[in-house]
Enzyme design. Structure first.
Site, mmCIF file in Angstrom:
data_model
loop_
_atom_site.group_PDB
_atom_site.id
_atom_site.type_symbol
_atom_site.label_atom_id
_atom_site.label_comp_id
_atom_site.label_asym_id
_atom_site.label_seq_id
_atom_site.Cartn_x
_atom_site.Cartn_y
_atom_site.Cartn_z
ATOM 1 N N CYS C 85 0.766 -1.389 0.020
ATOM 2 C CA CYS C 85 -0.027 0.385 0.251
ATOM 3 C C CYS C 85 1.195 1.272 0.010
ATOM 4 C CB CYS C 85 -0.915 -0.341 1.239
ATOM 5 S SG CYS C 85 -2.291 0.870 0.815
ATOM 6 N N HIS C 194 -3.174 -5.548 1.326
ATOM 7 C CA HIS C 194 -2.548 -5.911 2.744
ATOM 8 C C HIS C 194 -2.767 -7.275 2.746
ATOM 9 C CE1 HIS C 194 -2.073 -1.560 3.994
ATOM 10 N NE2 HIS C 194 -3.365 -1.651 2.819
ATOM 11 N N GLU C 196 -1.044 -8.615 5.241
ATOM 12 C CA GLU C 196 -0.690 -8.710 6.522
ATOM 13 C C GLU C 196 -1.524 -8.634 7.503
ATOM 14 O OE1 GLU C 196 -0.627 -5.781 4.577
ATOM 15 O OE2 GLU C 196 -0.796 -3.892 5.998
#
Ligand SMILES: Nc1ncnc2c1ncn2[C@@H]1O[C@H](COP(=O)(O)OP(=O)(O)O)[C@@H](O)[C@H]1O
Ligand SMILES: [Mg+2]
Lengths: 81, 761, 224, 81
Positions: C85, C194, C196
């Site tokens: 990002c 994302h 994560e």
């Protein structure tokens, strides 16, 4: 004291969704015949002393590398004393 | 010309613009009596902002006392009402602080910045307690969805809430979006923040220790928002503040993020004796409150304040509501370390004052004394009003105008059409146009978020201990009966928290009302407050803090009385949360609680008939508590796959939301003795729908029977109904036996199209 | 294996990235923007957020941070770097990756569970996926519209450097549905969604994101 | 065909966090003496025919209400033929 004005615009080939949204809105609000709208940024930099020589060159470099991204944007810069 | 204390003594009859600053003559006279002379212009500025409705709670104080007086006995409360935010013990040495605040008027004037700075302000309240913010929520209310001004205000407010919260890195875990005519000229923007800390990290706003230093840090002070919160929040719009300064504050979430990190570092390093955020009334508020809570004396060198605009006068500096600033009390030995941590985060900090034992708050401007006041008279001993109130003349007629004679759907076909209409009603439709603009993932601890009943976050990654919060209010119920309406808001919020499996611990509230100078509005306020305090006592959960917003009206027309209630619960292992989506085929759907013919104030009466009248649904808080115990036990003992509370739109809405979330259909039926329409759309309180695996059915129903909670089997999850109902075999449908069948695709379309159709440009 | 996670002022997902590294079996090492010491890490993650408030242009100011003065040459020398990002934006601004990320075509910030197809599995960050594997991870951005001129787009397509593409919905108007790209060598990867946030079933829509973090550990073992 | 250029700037008294961030970056990159930076927007609107009378008035109105937010911003507008 110098004033530097840097105008930054997306390159013509890069899609500008904000400009397009404004174009649509202008039309809906009754302004006919709007062919194109581009939305860019303007920076007004007030700087001490005269802007000449190396400092002018640095300002110019930063306008092209920091204030604008050469991959997608063009810029113009002018200095007002 | 600086107006000094000496000048005020010498020229004591000098006329002063107290009325323009919002002070009444008797209030001005009182200031003169306190000081034994006329105030200087700086003192007048301080008193006027601090004695405004917004900062002093002068109209509400006498009613709010009940939250303390009727507070249930609980060991969970570590810090009660009165501090920036209350603090609750959630176990294992963890404490949680949460609070909701309004930013209604600024958001009407400038939707994006008004909403953004609303989020910024409540987050600073939470960090000033020593907590790390965990999440935010945003209860919002607007005029009709299709009104032009709603299209101006709503997208800006949503972008502002998102713009600020997303950039701060706080997940948005819930809120409300409600539409009603009365909010058209006065939208409500309430913002909630919750944070956590270890018990030993709790900090309070007080200036202790003679010789300690007052450090102002964060953004520079500018002219924005002068008179902003106070003028905007206290008087109606036409009274604008000093003309040359804009009354709009602009937020800088990036600065606030740095402020959070810097603040938590200095707190954890033990460098801070007392701390206070700067919100409404800026430096006036922070210095007078810190001094008043501490040893009682403080001296400030106002010319040391770092300015963004050098032309500001001392009065303006005292009143400025520039955002992203904090004030800390630091010992001289710790000052260097404090300043260094600020520098690490690029946060400017400067010593502006010193704690002393003079009992006075004194302020100098370039060597001249411009303020010399007893700080308590500014911060805590403002005027208190016993505003007159009486039951509105129209209340009886409103309650007599019941919805009983409204035409009701008569057969299955009409029920089906009503359902499709209802799930697309602005108040019941999917809010994902709004919530998809909010980051719900950041920090990686969000366990439940929209569209679940409550927002749930993990507090401790090791143990899984977590918290859940919901905010709710049906203003129509509150209009029909403010006492019951406030309790229904409390009950709904409580139910949303227990539905997820959390045990309710504490309550915050944001009381949004019209003008307190209108005795009928004041009655609504008094009744709602009494109802909420009684309700909290009965449910055994204390109010730990909140906010009052008055003057929410357009001309003489007040908004619906809107006591927004937030309930906080704890769950010892978030792994055991109960989500709202039901599981696989064959699981059993149960309705808990009693369904009565209750439609007054319902979404059906509102959306289908534009009707508001009658008495709101019956409140039974003992039943709510029992329902809560069953839902928590069901979660703890693994008896439930899913749970979802029943509120706006009734059981029909609850079932549709569960089905859409899971994507699987179900066969449902109407229990004996209830009319189908009443079963589907009635809004009786104290109910929830739960889903039970067959293996747990006996254990669960026996528990309900033993505790005397009515439990009706009303359906079974079934993905294979499509073909029977004449659709493709794989088509997921919701079938109501003997009544009608509807596909999830149709429901989804109706539910999800409403907001984008109006707001997507 | 030590994986650096960089924090700029305004970085938000650093703690999530570190958690993902840990769950994948690596050791996260905090790197500070103002420090040009990479602490001898084996790979670096530039996490998401709003570095410097995303004022000016996303990633534009971070690019000049001291840590980048070490990271840029290290990446050019083969150090595995994943930009997520805002980190992707920093990599583009630093010209470690071609193109740029501009305002979403909807003009709104968008947060959604996004389906992706992994297009290339021979980069250092995607080796543990299978070719064409479909995954779901959160997407959340206001300026995630990947743009480049047609020549550049053709070039990265031709070299197979598109590593992930949006499926079902193109959420931000990215050219050719591009969600992530790599440099020619495959050590530097930028990704808008994302991963994560998709490493624990409890908090994510899936655990599909873990693959990026295990991939780099696997490929590092291979190169040792 | 007319070209309208609208420059929009935050009012001087309004906080400009973007300008501040740019100011900080310029300084860190070695440009000394930068006193102040303001960041604004620029719109380039291309429009059919001549822009006169009512249409000009409408464009001006929209520049003040749509392209800029009068609560916090000022604008200037110029027309190039
Ligand atoms: N403004 C908002 N911000 C964040 N979440 C919201 C907002 N409005 C609604 N939601 C979420 O959408 C879901 C549905 O809202 P609502 O129907 O009001 O829930 P309930 O009736 O259970 O209180 C909830 O999860 C709620 O938190
Ligand atoms: Mg609910």
């Amino acid at each position: 004291m110098a004033r530097v004005i840097v105008d930054v615009m997306l390159k013509p080939e890069i899609l500008d969704p904000q400009g397009r949204a404004v174009q649509g809105a202008l039309g809906r609000l009754g302004l006919d015949g709007v062919k194109d709208v581009r939305q860019g940024k303007q920076f007004i930099v007030d700087i001490d002393g005269d802007l000449e020589g190396d400092r002018l060159a640095l300002m110019e470099k930063l306008a092209g590398e920091l204030l604008s991204n050469p991959v997608i944007e063009d810029f113009t810069m002018r200095v007002e004393a | 010309m600086i107006d000094t204390v000496q000048h005020a003594i010498d020229d004591t009859d000098h006329p002063q613009p107290y009325a323009e600053l919002g002070l009444k003559l008797d209030e001005y006279e009182r200031i003169r009596a306190i000081l034994g002379r006329r105030p200087t212009s700086s003192e007048l500025a301080m008193y006027s902002v601090m004695w405004s409705e917004h900062c002093s709670y002068k109209s509400s104080k006498v009613h709010l006392r009940q939250f303390g007086e009727k507070a249930p006995k609980t060991d969970a409360l570590l810090v009660g009402i009165g501090e920036n935010a209350g603090v609750v013990d959630i176990g294992d040495g963890w404490a949680v602080t949460f609070k909701v605040e309004s930013h209604n008027h600024p958001s009407y004037v400038e939707p994006y910045q008004g909403a953004a700075t609303g989020v910024g302000g409540i987050v600073r309240d939470i960090i000033s307690m020593g907590a790390r913010p965990l999440a935010v929520m945003d209860p919002l209310r607007f005029g009709p969805l299709d009104a032009p001004d709603t299209k101006r205000v709503l997208p800006g407010i949503v972008a502002g809430v998102g713009g600020y919260g997303n950039c701060l890195g706080l997940p948005n875990i819930g809120g409300e979006v409600v539409f009603d005519d009365t909010y058209l000229g006065n939208p409500l923007v309430n913002a909630l923040c919750v944070g956590s800390m270890r018990h030993e990290d709790i900090h309070l706003a007080s200036a202790k220790g003679v010789g300690n230093l007052v450090v102002l840090y964060g953004a520079r002070t500018g002219g924005d928002g002068i008179g902003g919160v106070s003028v905007l929040a206290s008087e109606t719009f036409d009274a604008d503040g000093p003309a040359k300064r804009p009354s709009v504050q602009v937020g800088d979430p990036f600065m606030e993020k740095l402020l959070i990190e810097a603040t938590l570092e200095v707190l954890h390093a033990g460098l801070v004796e007392g701390i206070q955020d700067l919100g409404g009334a800026g430096i006036s508020c922070a210095t007078s409150e810190l001094a008043s809570n501490g040893e009682g004396g403080m001296h400030v060198w106002l010319d040391r304040v770092l300015l963004r605009d050098e032309t500001l006068s001392p009065e303006e500096i005292l009143m400025s509501e520039s955002q992203e600033r904090m004030c800390a009390i630091v010992t001289p030995e710790n000052l260097d370390a404090f300043l260094q941590m600020c520098r690490k985060w690029d946060v400017e900090a400067v010593v502006i004052g010193e704690v002393n034992d003079s009992g006075r708050l004194t302020v100098d401007w370039h060597g001249e004394r411009i303020v010399d006041v007893p700080p308590r008279t500014v911060a805590h001993e403002g005027p208190v009003y016993e505003r007159p109130y009486h039951r509105p003349s129209w209340q009886d007629a409103l309650q007599a105008d019941t919805p009983d004679s409204l035409p009701r759907p008569a057969d299955g076909e009409q029920l089906r059409a009503t359902l499709l209409n209802m799930v697309g009603a602005p108040n019941l439709a999917s809010k994902s146009w709004v919530t998809s603009q909010y980051d719900r993932y950041v920090l990686g601890n969000t366990v439940l978020a929209q569209p679940e009943d409550s927002g749930m976050v993990r507090v401790d990654e090791e143990t899984g201990r977590g918290i859940a919060i919901s905010t709710d209010c049906n203003g129509r119920f509150a209009k029909l009966d403010p006492y019951a309406g406030a309790q229904l808001a409390l009950a709904e919020s409580y139910r949303n928290v227990v539905a997820g499996g959390a045990i309710p611990l504490a309550v915050t509230n944001c009381l949004n009302f019209g003008s307190p100078e209108d005795p009928e509005v004041m009655w609504q306020f008094a009744e709602a407050t009494r109802g909420l305090a009684d309700g909290c006592l009965q449910l055994g959960i204390p109010v730990t803090g909140g906010n009052v917003s008055f003057y929410n009206q357009t001309g003489d027309t007040a908004i619906l009385p809107t006591p927004v209630v937030g309930v906080l619960g704890v769950i010892d292992d978030v792994d055991r949360r109960t989500p709202m989506a039901w599981g696989p085929d064959g699981e059993l759907i149960y309705l808990l609680g009693d369904s009565r013919d209750e439609f007054a104030g319902s979404e059906w009466a509102h959306h289908v008939h534009g009707h508001l009248g009658g008495l709101p649904p019956q409140v039974d808080l003992e039943r709510e508590r029992l329902l809560g115990e069953i839902l928590v036990a069901g979660s703890r003992d693994g008896m439930l796959t899913a749970a979802h509370d029943v509120s706006d739109g009734g059981v029909a809405q609850t079932l549709v939301e569960m089905a859409l979330k899971s994507g699987v259909g179900a066969r449902c039926w109407v229990p004996d003795g209830v009319e189908p329409f009443v079963f589907l759309f009635g809004e009786s309180a104290g109910r929830a729908v739960v889903v039970v695996p067959r293996s747990e059915e006996l254990r669960f129903t026996e528990m309900c029977a033993a505790r005397q909670l009515p439990a009706h089997r009303i359906g079974v999850v079934d993905s294979g109904l499509g073909a029977d109902a004449g659709y493709d075999a794989g088509e997921q449908v919701l079938q109501f036996s003997d009544q009608f069948t509807v596909t999830l695709a149709e429901l989804r379309q109706a539910h999800e199209a409403t907001l984008p159709a109006v707001l997507q440009t | 294996m030590r994986i650096g996670v960089v924090t700029f002022p305004g970085t938000l997902d650093d703690q999530d990235a570190a958690r993902a590294v840990t769950i994948a079996g690596g050791e996260p090492v905090a790197l500070w923007h103002g420090d040009d010491d990479l602490k001898g890490v084996d790979a670096v993650v530039l996490p998401g957020g709003f570095s410097y408030g995303d004022y000016l242009r996303c990633g534009a100011i971070s690019r000049f941070a001291p840590v980048m003065s070490s990271l840029i040459p290290a990446a050019e020398g083969g150090l595995p770097v994943l930009g997520i990002c805002n980190g992707f934006q920093v990599l583009c601004e630093s010209h470690l990756l071609p193109g740029a990320l501009t305002r979403n075509d909807s003009l709104h910030f968008i947060c959604r569970d996004q389906r992706l197809r992994i297009e290339r599995t021979d980069t250092m960050w995607t080796g543990d996926f299978t070719d064409g594997q479909e995954i779901v991870v959160p997407l959340k951005n206001g300026e995630g519209c990947y743009v480049a001129d047609e020549r550049t787009l053709d070039e990265i397509e031709g070299e197979g450097r598109v590593i992930a593409r949006y499926l079902e919905v193109n959420p931000n108007g990215s050219r050719r549905d591009i969600a992530g790209i790599s440099n020619a060598r495959g050590n530097v990867v930028g990704l808008m969604p994302h991963p994560e946030h998709a490493v624990e079933a409890l908090t994510g829509p899936s655990v599909d994101g873990l693959g990026f973090f295990t991939s780099v550990l696997t490929s590092l073992v291979g190169t040792r």
